[in-house]
Design an enzyme around this catalytic site. Sequence first.
Site, short mmCIF file in Angstrom:
data_model
loop_
_atom_site.label_atom_id
_atom_site.label_comp_id
_atom_site.label_asym_id
_atom_site.label_seq_id
_atom_site.Cartn_x
_atom_site.Cartn_y
_atom_site.Cartn_z
N PHE A 1 0.83 -1.18 0.08
CA PHE A 1 0.00 -0.22 0.06
C PHE A 1 0.72 1.29 -0.18
O PHE A 1 0.39 2.32 -0.34
CB PHE A 1 -0.87 -0.19 1.28
N LYS B 1 -1.61 -7.61 -9.22
CA LYS B 1 -2.47 -7.39 -8.16
C LYS B 1 -2.15 -6.10 -7.28
O LYS B 1 -1.08 -6.58 -6.44
CB LYS B 1 -2.70 -8.60 -7.16
N ARG C 1 -5.93 -1.65 -0.61
CA ARG C 1 -6.06 -0.43 0.30
C ARG C 1 -5.77 0.80 -0.67
O ARG C 1 -6.43 1.88 -0.29
CB ARG C 1 -5.18 -0.44 1.35
N SER D 1 5.41 -6.92 3.75
CA SER D 1 5.75 -7.21 4.96
C SER D 1 6.47 -8.61 4.98
O SER D 1 6.23 -9.32 4.16
CB SER D 1 4.53 -7.16 5.73
N CYS E 1 9.59 1.87 3.70
CA CYS E 1 10.52 0.73 4.17
C CYS E 1 12.01 1.34 4.25
O CYS E 1 12.80 0.73 4.58
CB CYS E 1 10.60 -0.37 3.00
N GLU F 1 8.84 -3.19 13.03
CA GLU F 1 8.61 -2.33 12.20
C GLU F 1 7.36 -1.76 12.67
O GLU F 1 6.27 -2.17 12.43
CB GLU F 1 8.57 -3.02 10.74
P1 NAD Z 1 1.44 -6.49 3.02
O1 NAD Z 1 2.38 -7.60 3.34
O2 NAD Z 1 0.19 -6.54 4.25
O3 NAD Z 1 0.59 -6.47 1.92
C1 NAD Z 1 1.37 -6.69 0.50
C2 NAD Z 1 0.64 -7.28 -0.61
O4 NAD Z 1 0.28 -8.66 -0.13
C3 NAD Z 1 -0.69 -6.70 -0.73
O5 NAD Z 1 -1.17 -6.70 -2.08
C4 NAD Z 1 -1.80 -7.49 -0.06
O6 NAD Z 1 -3.05 -7.62 -0.62
C5 NAD Z 1 -0.90 -8.98 -0.04
N1 NAD Z 1 -1.29 -9.58 1.49
C6 NAD Z 1 -1.57 -9.17 2.46
N2 NAD Z 1 -1.83 -10.27 3.40
C7 NAD Z 1 -1.45 -11.35 2.79
C8 NAD Z 1 -1.49 -12.76 2.88
N3 NAD Z 1 -1.63 -13.26 4.25
N4 NAD Z 1 -1.43 -13.81 2.07
C9 NAD Z 1 -1.38 -13.29 0.66
N5 NAD Z 1 -1.14 -12.00 0.35
C10 NAD Z 1 -1.39 -10.87 1.35
O7 NAD Z 1 2.14 -5.10 3.23
P2 NAD Z 1 1.72 -3.56 3.18
O8 NAD Z 1 1.18 -3.21 4.59
O9 NAD Z 1 0.81 -3.60 1.95
O10 NAD Z 1 2.98 -2.86 2.88
C11 NAD Z 1 3.95 -2.36 3.89
C12 NAD Z 1 4.89 -3.24 4.08
O11 NAD Z 1 5.55 -3.51 2.78
C13 NAD Z 1 5.83 -2.92 5.08
O12 NAD Z 1 6.36 -4.09 5.83
C14 NAD Z 1 6.94 -2.23 4.18
O13 NAD Z 1 8.35 -2.46 4.79
C15 NAD Z 1 7.11 -3.23 2.95
N6 NAD Z 1 7.77 -2.69 2.00
C16 NAD Z 1 8.94 -3.20 1.78
C17 NAD Z 1 9.64 -2.58 0.74
C18 NAD Z 1 11.06 -3.04 0.45
O14 NAD Z 1 11.58 -2.91 -0.67
N7 NAD Z 1 11.52 -3.90 1.25
C19 NAD Z 1 8.99 -1.39 0.02
C20 NAD Z 1 7.82 -0.86 0.21
C21 NAD Z 1 7.25 -1.65 1.27
#
Ligand code: NAD
Length: 491
Positions: free
Chosen positions: A151, A175, A179, A228, A283, A384
Amino acid sequence: MGEEILMNYIYGKWVQSSTGKFRDVPNPATAEILAKVPVSSLAELDEAVQLAHKAFQEWSKVPVTQRIQYLFKLKELLEANFEGLARCITEEHGKILDESRGEMRRAIENVEVACGTPSLMMGDVVEDIAPGIDEMMIRQPLGVAGIISPFNFPAMIAFWFIPYAVATGNTVVIKPSSRVPITMVRLFRLMEEAGFPAGVVNVVNGGSEIVNGILDHPLIKTISFVGSTEVAMHVYSRGTAHGKRVSAAGGAKNPVLILPDADVDTTTSIMMDSAFGCSGQRCLAASTAIMIGEADKIFIPKFAEAASKRVTGYGIKPEVQMGPVITPDDKKRIEGLIQQGLDEGAEMLVDGRNAIIPGYENGNFIKPTILTDTPVGGIIATTEVFGPVLGIMHCKTVEEAIKILNDGTYGNMGSIFTHDGSAARKFRNEADAGNIGINIGVAAPMAFFPFSGWKNSFFGDLHGQGKHAIEFFTQTKVIIERWPKNWTRKF
Ligand code: NAD
């Protein structure tokens, strides 16, 4: 913006999901419902993947010099629609307009770099590896690329992958985060206008069922995930179990060392932007400041003053410096972590909880928060938080601070602020993190470098952006050939 029913984009057409299930997409500053996003079904995903696979048969044969023409056109369209896209990001995500502009700029830079794919995907040749025999390596696309985005960057992160995937001859099914799905729909309208042939780029909106469907689908050959750590590990293990190529970036906790000789005003200003930019939902946010030696006496009062002055509110307004967090649940979660930190012995320096922004009483606001004396191994130092919370620790030496960084489970970013070249060199050499900043608060690699997380911040081998992405979206083929002039044998 008005409430809008978002659609999927499959094989060059906008299609309404038939599930009848939708989720609201609220503006996190105003709580106004901006759109409804469908929770698509596995059958809808399957249709998109089958058609993307069909499109791949033609697209992979289109000369690369032609494929990149669509990216040149897309770049023009992104520039022409720049302000509208930035505004859309601010409305659905909450970050301030300047941060949204920065995000769009980074997305466009990836399109620009991918326009160099004819050079970037060149192979190698060695003539005469034996008398009359030549050997070459070429790069070929793999098929349908699955992309799953988080998101916190509604536009940019998808662009660490999409331009490279299509320029190298793959087709894409993405996909977006449910959010913040509106920006992706806007971007896909521009991709439609850029004229990509049907099936080259596709969007299927939905939740974890669609993610798992992407991981399991036999026609999807590569998975690019950012989110995450918990979900990244799931994506990596399930995707690779199906024999797919997976690049899964996870969460982060980014320590920043501050030495007493660092420039006071510049360091303070950069640190505030890093810790509180995008409300800490980045991140690469500097979420832990480690004060070395006497640095705490110099910097803590400066940080307190700067954080308290930061203007929090609706990011569309020009005077606002920090927006809300994404959902009311996240606000509750972040305030809970702050309380846990205090219970563990941290001291409150600047308390941003219970923020009320006049005119935006329904927004998910937390003002900048700073905790000092956060214990090593405590909740604020290791979790985090993903909110506008800076934890401060103290160490006597740079060695001690590097050990804290290296003992952490994440490895996205480490930074140091100093005038001391040898301390900076030691840090850059010894810190176990894949993106290093030296007098830099957000060490975000440009599009021609890999976004290089380590440890629990990344699972896989090749990262997003630049040459890594080109390698990720191609498989190498080695050809050894001989063309004798006078065959002794007739075929
Ligand atoms: P998230 O893991 O909740 O969601 C990421 C994606 O996975 C979304 O499209 C979501 O719909 C899907 N998803 C969520 N839960 C799932 C599950 N149980 N099973 C399958 N798919 C699922 O992450 P978020 O809250 O959208 O984003 C924030 C996180 O992303 C933070 O931890 C941040 O550090 C990380 N992030 C990392 C980087 C990087 O380069 N390392 C960059 C940006 C964000």
